[in-house]
Design a protein around this motif. Structure first.
Motif: not given
Lengths: 118, 112
Positions: B37, A107-111, A91, B44-45
């Protein structure tokens, strides 16, 4: 606003082969993270960049893993050679964190990239 | 020691039921940040909420609500009138020194 982009989404390789993952963070985000998530567990931080500098790579297995963020935007994580235990989801996340010091922004996550090592 | 505990490994409810996911944390810091989350089967998170340690107000967002209690070091998450699309693994996390400390996650199954 576009989210965090990652490619490929899936990868299957034989052990001892090499593999690379790519991540493009949210525009304007200074901090980029790579995580490894093994099935059934929470994510484990591998490396954190702020702009193009490494903030923390203490949990990165440096004998086989490497990562770079040359221009402070997108990043590549490489595994060479891969082992069976590297099978996981990788990730990428980003956060704004424009200042120096400890990052506190969300924090923003990708796929993610799902890696299978056979 | 910094630690996040999600004692519920898996919860299964029937659609439209209310469900609460528990999160208990340990930290010696006076300033800290807590997160929830969601991780659907796609992997995806998805960020749901962030809470600062000095803001104990509960929060409601549609069918989602969060109860933050510093006295019991808990940050619980309630889904009201659950839907099948809520099925996912939910993670609680504590941010300290730029590192997210993750709970083990709770797998939520909503049956139609």
């Amino acid at each position: 606003e576009a989210g965090v982009a990652q490619s490929p989404r899936y990868k299957i390789i034989e052990k001892r082969q090499s593999v690379a993952f790519w991540c493009n963070p949210i525009s304007g985000h200074a901090t980029l993270y790579w995580y490894q998530q093994i099935l059934g567990q929470g994510p484990k931080l591998l490396i954190q960049f702020q702009n193009n500098g490494v903030v923390d790579d203490s949990q990165l297995p440096k004998d086989r893993f490497s990562a770079e963020r040359l221009k402070g935007v997108d990043s590549t994580l490489k595994i060479q050679p891969a082992k069976l235990e590297d099978s996981a989801v990788y990730l990428c996340a980003s956060s704004r964190d424009l200042g120096s010091g400890a990052s506190t922004d969300t924090q923003y996550f990708g796929p993610g990239t799902r890696l299978t090592v056979l | 020691a910094q630690k996040v505990t999600q004692a519920q490994t898996e919860i299964s409810v029937v659609e439209k039921e209310d469900v609460t996911l528990d999160c208990v944390y340990e930290t010696r810091d006076t300033t800290y940040y807590l997160f929830w989350y969601k991780q659907p089967p796609s992997g995806e998170l998805v960020f749901l909420i962030r809470r600062n340690s000095f803001d104990e107000q509960n929060e409601i967002s549609g069918r989602y609500s969060w109860n933050f209690q510093k006295s019991t070091s808990s940050f619980n998450f309630t889904i009201t009138a659950s839907q099948v699309v809520d099925s996912a693994v939910y993670f609680c996390a504590l941010l300290r020194n730029y590192q997210l400390i993750w709970g083990a996650g709770t797998k939520l199954i909503i049956k139609p």
